[in-house]
Write a protein that holds these residues in place. Sequence first.
Motif, mmCIF file in Angstrom:
data_model
loop_
_atom_site.group_PDB
_atom_site.id
_atom_site.type_symbol
_atom_site.label_atom_id
_atom_site.label_comp_id
_atom_site.label_asym_id
_atom_site.label_seq_id
_atom_site.Cartn_x
_atom_site.Cartn_y
_atom_site.Cartn_z
ATOM 1 N N LEU A 137 3.674 1.250 31.800
ATOM 2 C CA LEU A 137 4.298 1.219 30.485
ATOM 3 C C LEU A 137 3.673 2.227 29.523
ATOM 4 C CD1 LEU A 137 4.797 -2.616 30.000
ATOM 5 C CD2 LEU A 137 6.586 -0.888 30.045
ATOM 6 N N LEU A 138 2.356 2.400 29.616
ATOM 7 C CA LEU A 138 1.671 3.309 28.696
ATOM 8 C C LEU A 138 1.839 4.772 29.081
ATOM 9 C CD1 LEU A 138 -1.673 1.383 28.048
ATOM 10 C CD2 LEU A 138 0.282 1.618 26.507
ATOM 11 N N ALA A 139 1.851 5.058 30.376
ATOM 12 C CA ALA A 139 1.865 6.448 30.831
ATOM 13 C C ALA A 139 3.251 6.960 31.191
ATOM 14 C CB ALA A 139 0.930 6.611 32.028
ATOM 15 N N GLY A 140 4.159 6.059 31.576
ATOM 16 C CA GLY A 140 5.450 6.507 32.076
ATOM 17 C C GLY A 140 6.495 6.645 30.993
ATOM 18 N N THR A 141 7.358 7.639 31.140
ATOM 19 C CA THR A 141 8.509 7.768 30.265
ATOM 20 C C THR A 141 9.595 6.823 30.763
ATOM 21 O OG1 THR A 141 9.546 9.486 31.611
ATOM 22 C CG2 THR A 141 7.992 10.201 29.915
ATOM 23 N N TYR A 142 10.673 6.692 29.999
ATOM 24 C CA TYR A 142 11.793 5.837 30.405
ATOM 25 C C TYR A 142 12.307 6.256 31.775
ATOM 26 C CZ TYR A 142 16.598 4.188 30.667
ATOM 27 O OH TYR A 142 17.770 3.638 31.101
ATOM 28 N N LYS A 143 12.469 7.562 32.002
ATOM 29 C CA LYS A 143 13.004 8.040 33.283
ATOM 30 C C LYS A 143 12.067 7.711 34.439
ATOM 31 C CE LYS A 143 16.768 10.070 31.797
ATOM 32 N NZ LYS A 143 18.110 9.621 32.211
ATOM 33 N N GLN A 144 10.787 7.868 34.235
ATOM 34 C CA GLN A 144 9.827 7.581 35.292
ATOM 35 C C GLN A 144 9.835 6.097 35.656
ATOM 36 O OE1 GLN A 144 6.451 9.245 33.257
ATOM 37 N NE2 GLN A 144 6.482 11.134 34.465
ATOM 38 N N ILE A 145 9.859 5.241 34.640
ATOM 39 C CA ILE A 145 9.916 3.802 34.887
ATOM 40 C C ILE A 145 11.206 3.446 35.605
ATOM 41 C CG2 ILE A 145 10.079 1.541 33.771
ATOM 42 C CD1 ILE A 145 8.248 2.620 31.566
ATOM 43 N N THR A 289 8.615 -5.299 39.239
ATOM 44 C CA THR A 289 9.751 -4.823 38.445
ATOM 45 C C THR A 289 9.913 -5.645 37.177
ATOM 46 O OG1 THR A 289 11.306 -6.228 39.680
ATOM 47 C CG2 THR A 289 11.029 -3.972 40.452
ATOM 48 N N SER A 290 9.831 -6.957 37.311
ATOM 49 C CA SER A 290 10.007 -7.812 36.139
ATOM 50 C C SER A 290 8.779 -7.803 35.238
ATOM 51 C CB SER A 290 10.315 -9.246 36.577
ATOM 52 O OG SER A 290 11.561 -9.295 37.236
ATOM 53 N N ALA A 291 7.600 -7.574 35.805
ATOM 54 C CA ALA A 291 6.382 -7.498 34.996
ATOM 55 C C ALA A 291 6.405 -6.285 34.079
ATOM 56 C CB ALA A 291 5.150 -7.455 35.902
ATOM 57 N N ILE A 292 7.186 -5.272 34.445
ATOM 58 C CA ILE A 292 7.355 -4.097 33.596
ATOM 59 C C ILE A 292 8.441 -4.339 32.559
ATOM 60 C CG2 ILE A 292 8.077 -1.675 33.550
ATOM 61 C CD1 ILE A 292 6.865 -1.429 36.379
ATOM 62 N N THR A 293 9.573 -4.893 32.987
ATOM 63 C CA THR A 293 10.722 -4.997 32.090
ATOM 64 C C THR A 293 10.571 -6.078 31.024
ATOM 65 O OG1 THR A 293 11.832 -6.377 33.750
ATOM 66 C CG2 THR A 293 12.401 -4.042 33.711
ATOM 67 N N ALA A 294 9.880 -7.181 31.302
ATOM 68 C CA ALA A 294 9.724 -8.238 30.299
ATOM 69 C C ALA A 294 8.984 -7.741 29.050
ATOM 70 C CB ALA A 294 9.031 -9.459 30.904
ATOM 71 N N PRO A 295 7.808 -7.116 29.182
ATOM 72 C CA PRO A 295 7.146 -6.590 27.980
ATOM 73 C C PRO A 295 7.915 -5.429 27.351
ATOM 74 C CG PRO A 295 5.887 -6.033 29.964
ATOM 75 C CD PRO A 295 6.938 -7.012 30.378
ATOM 76 N N LEU A 296 8.593 -4.626 28.176
ATOM 77 C CA LEU A 296 9.391 -3.523 27.650
ATOM 78 C C LEU A 296 10.506 -4.064 26.755
ATOM 79 C CD1 LEU A 296 9.786 -0.390 27.912
ATOM 80 C CD2 LEU A 296 11.403 -0.883 29.753
ATOM 81 N N SER A 319 1.664 -2.097 21.372
ATOM 82 C CA SER A 319 0.881 -3.306 21.108
ATOM 83 C C SER A 319 1.653 -4.553 21.505
ATOM 84 C CB SER A 319 0.503 -3.378 19.621
ATOM 85 O OG SER A 319 -0.337 -2.300 19.260
ATOM 86 N N VAL A 320 2.953 -4.579 21.162
ATOM 87 C CA VAL A 320 3.771 -5.734 21.538
ATOM 88 C C VAL A 320 3.855 -5.849 23.061
ATOM 89 C CG1 VAL A 320 6.103 -6.712 21.506
ATOM 90 C CG2 VAL A 320 5.135 -5.724 19.420
ATOM 91 N N ALA A 321 4.150 -4.733 23.725
ATOM 92 C CA ALA A 321 4.284 -4.750 25.184
ATOM 93 C C ALA A 321 2.988 -5.218 25.847
ATOM 94 C CB ALA A 321 4.671 -3.368 25.690
ATOM 95 N N LEU A 322 1.870 -4.662 25.406
ATOM 96 C CA LEU A 322 0.583 -5.033 26.007
ATOM 97 C C LEU A 322 0.217 -6.485 25.721
ATOM 98 C CD1 LEU A 322 -1.571 -1.835 25.375
ATOM 99 C CD2 LEU A 322 -0.643 -2.654 27.555
ATOM 100 N N SER A 323 0.566 -6.973 24.521
ATOM 101 C CA SER A 323 0.234 -8.364 24.190
ATOM 102 C C SER A 323 0.990 -9.337 25.084
ATOM 103 C CB SER A 323 0.537 -8.646 22.714
ATOM 104 O OG SER A 323 1.928 -8.579 22.449
ATOM 105 N N VAL A 324 2.231 -8.999 25.446
ATOM 106 C CA VAL A 324 3.003 -9.848 26.354
ATOM 107 C C VAL A 324 2.324 -9.901 27.719
ATOM 108 C CG1 VAL A 324 5.200 -10.084 27.594
ATOM 109 C CG2 VAL A 324 5.191 -9.499 25.164
ATOM 110 N N ILE A 325 1.833 -8.745 28.184
ATOM 111 C CA ILE A 325 1.130 -8.707 29.470
ATOM 112 C C ILE A 325 -0.158 -9.524 29.404
ATOM 113 C CG2 ILE A 325 -0.063 -7.219 31.117
ATOM 114 C CD1 ILE A 325 1.914 -5.010 30.428
ATOM 115 N N VAL A 326 -0.904 -9.387 28.306
ATOM 116 C CA VAL A 326 -2.181 -10.110 28.163
ATOM 117 C C VAL A 326 -1.953 -11.625 28.138
ATOM 118 C CG1 VAL A 326 -4.097 -10.575 26.588
ATOM 119 C CG2 VAL A 326 -3.383 -8.214 27.026
ATOM 120 N N ILE A 327 -0.962 -12.073 27.344
ATOM 121 C CA ILE A 327 -0.686 -13.512 27.262
ATOM 122 C C ILE A 327 -0.188 -14.025 28.603
ATOM 123 C CG2 ILE A 327 0.732 -15.280 26.159
ATOM 124 C CD1 ILE A 327 0.764 -13.492 23.654
ATOM 125 N N GLY A 328 0.704 -13.271 29.235
ATOM 126 C CA GLY A 328 1.210 -13.671 30.543
ATOM 127 C C GLY A 328 0.100 -13.777 31.571
#
Length: 405
Positions: A137-145, A289-296, A319-328
């Motif tokens: 999520l931090l390094a990839g662009t939309y196309k890469q993801i 796949t879902s671990a990426i899309t849920a925070p996105l 920050s929002v995306a990462l916080s979802v990953i941290v809480i999850g």
Amino acid sequence: MISRIRNIGPGALVTAAFIGPGTVTACTIAGASFGYALLWALVFATVATIILQEMSARLGTVAQQGLGESIAKSFENSLLKWPLVLLVGTALYAGNAAYEAGNLSGAALGIAAIAGESDGVFKAAVLAIAVLAAALLLAGTYKQIERVLLGLVATMALAFAATFVIIKPDMGAMLSGMFAPSIPGDALLTVIALIGTTVVPYNLFLHASAAKARWNGADDLSAARADTSIAIGIGGVIAILIVSTAAASLFAAGINVESAAEMASQFEPLFGSSSKYLLGIGLFAAGLTSAITAPLATAFAMTEILRLKGGQKSIAFRSVALSVIVIGTGISLLGIKPIEVIVAAQFANGLLLPIVAVFLLYVMNQKAILGDHANGLFANVLGAGVLLIASGLGLRLVLRATGLM
């Protein structure tokens, strides 16, 4: 057809999101517990997903707005603005954090199925997958993801299609289950979980934002619709294959599913000791796949609703995306059985769906936003039908749980 296949993109994000460990687990449990009887729920869920996601894709493509952004603009001058923002934001944030826990648990369950189902292996896998999802999520662009997700979804499709062909489920029973709806006495929660794992509320936010990034106005609407129908249709077929495979193997053998090993046993007649590797890779791919899309999706929704600027590379979005990953991650490490976490997340999605669908239908009727591409009578009837059925199932479960039914 070739040009349409080349246009597949945002719809694949949606498919990658709902073909997660929740789908693999809920569909396996449905097939193992009730045979082919609940296939109709997946047919309904797939059609419902296409109906609602087409609206989201149309919003992003034509209006060039995300769903969160449209909700914020629609209630800009209303006294209800902040209560509604609080309601939608809290529901999505809390729901997606729980959903992320299911995603991480499912992916880790896949690794544990291969490396050994110990507590230490599971927790290490959760942490490793969380770091990998955050890095993408931090390094990839939309196309890469998007390319990563397309590859993983394709892998999932091939694995389950091959299994289906070799096991050869009862086609007559399949057709009966698909087109003759019934709910066995204790199957209502499973029905809602099947719908909740397919018609995922956060995908309505994700799809509009992804379509906005991919398409450029009404001229692209036909391509966006083809993308939606093809990609989501493929996802629905994958889910139906999983239920049918479990019905033909686990249900026929009377095996209850409570662990990854029991889920993998459906493949043993064909793959023997390699079964755990097949299931493990499948769960890992689905979970990632879902671990990426849920925070996105959560980041898109929250930054749009709160009208925060800067896009995907802004501090607020990340920050929002990462916080979802941290809480999850935290929820995943609490010690609750992974399968229980996964199924609970799908059930919560099924109950959350009517709330988000109401806001979507409201926005899609705003001619100030969509002009001639606002919902007509036919689209509203379809959308209202989905809303009523989903609400009715949820209400029935609540009434049954409280002893009023």
